[in-house]
Scaffold this motif. Sequence first.
Motif, PDB file in Angstrom:
ATOM      1  N   GLY A 206       0.821  -1.207   0.000  1.00  0.00           N
ATOM      2  CA  GLY A 206       0.000   0.000   0.000  1.00  0.00           C
ATOM      3  C   GLY A 206       0.849   1.249   0.000  1.00  0.00           C
ATOM      4  N   ASN A 211      -2.249   3.328  -4.031  1.00  0.00           N
ATOM      5  CA  ASN A 211      -3.640   2.897  -3.864  1.00  0.00           C
ATOM      6  C   ASN A 211      -4.337   3.550  -2.677  1.00  0.00           C
ATOM      7  OD1 ASN A 211      -2.474   1.568  -1.702  1.00  0.00           O
ATOM      8  ND2 ASN A 211      -2.588  -0.467  -2.632  1.00  0.00           N
ATOM      9  N   LYS A 213      -3.851   3.216   0.427  1.00  0.00           N
ATOM     10  CA  LYS A 213      -4.053   2.324   1.566  1.00  0.00           C
ATOM     11  C   LYS A 213      -2.756   2.158   2.354  1.00  0.00           C
ATOM     12  CE  LYS A 213      -7.566  -0.402  -0.905  1.00  0.00           C
ATOM     13  NZ  LYS A 213      -7.925  -1.758  -1.411  1.00  0.00           N
TER      14      LYS A 213
END
Length: 329
Positions: A206, A211, A213
């Motif tokens: 991530g 992304n 995240k």
Amino acid sequence: MSKAPDLKRSLIIGCGGYLPEKVVTNHDLAKTVETSDEWIVERTGIRKRHFAAKDQATSDLAVKAALVALQDAKIRAEDLDLIIVSTATPDRTFPATATIIQAKLGNSKALAFDVAGVCAGFLLGLNVADNYLKLGQAKYALVIGAESLTSLLDMDDRRTCVLFGDGAGAVVIEAKNKDEIDNDRGILSIKMQSDGQFHHILYSDGGPSTNGKVGKLRMDGQEVYRHAVTKLTDSAKRMLASYTLTADDIDWFIPHQANIRIIESVAQKLKFPMDKIVLTVQDHANTSAASIPLALWVARLDGRLKPGDLILHEAIGGGLIWGSALIRF
């Protein structure tokens, strides 16, 4: 043209550590993931680890370790000129976790920032701090390795979830003139290097710009093992050679605590007897940037580590980044 500064020597004057209260054994993990105590011990040497509580941030772990180190050094938090934190699990994407720790310690004058070296992070942070002190840009520095790695673990992946734990370790270092130091004590040398072509064998999947995240920890275990043994052995050999030393001259080998098999393999190649190696991996698991300062603190607490002892450190982390340090405690 201004005169070049007289180089000083960085001396470790305080050690500290903190492990969260929650202890998780291999038997505990075997209740939720397909594994066993025997399987984990045979492959890693790990028997238990500590998990941070849900309301504990990385900065909370770090502050507890820092306070112990400051007390050991017999200085106040206000005396610090530099605070460097190595962590792969910051409280927030920004600001630097070091600034959060600085506020919690009640210091408003130090320069505070993070470094990202994962398992090699503590040596990286110590290297940066040492350079500040040698050049006379700071007198007292606090270097912390702190991790809440359980926040990155995929608890369904038995290859990785059994390997890691949470914790924090810290040292306070002081800049001194070389003629003020007895027995050549202090940080003698730290040598770090990296090779980004291997960034994909140990990473988090991530990130804010990919992304959005936090991601989970991913690792190609066989490749990491192979690179760890070869690169750490080479790094340590070059460090020893640069000072015309052998394993016999080292009082304590205190490596990054990732896996007992890696430590044993490197020790065998360097001809280090196991009774000269400080081991905490069995009790802490891999605490990434916290592992070396935690092991240093444990050896100081139990009386093994004494002033004047010559220590060899080494670590490798995602990136890959790795290196060694030679310190006269």
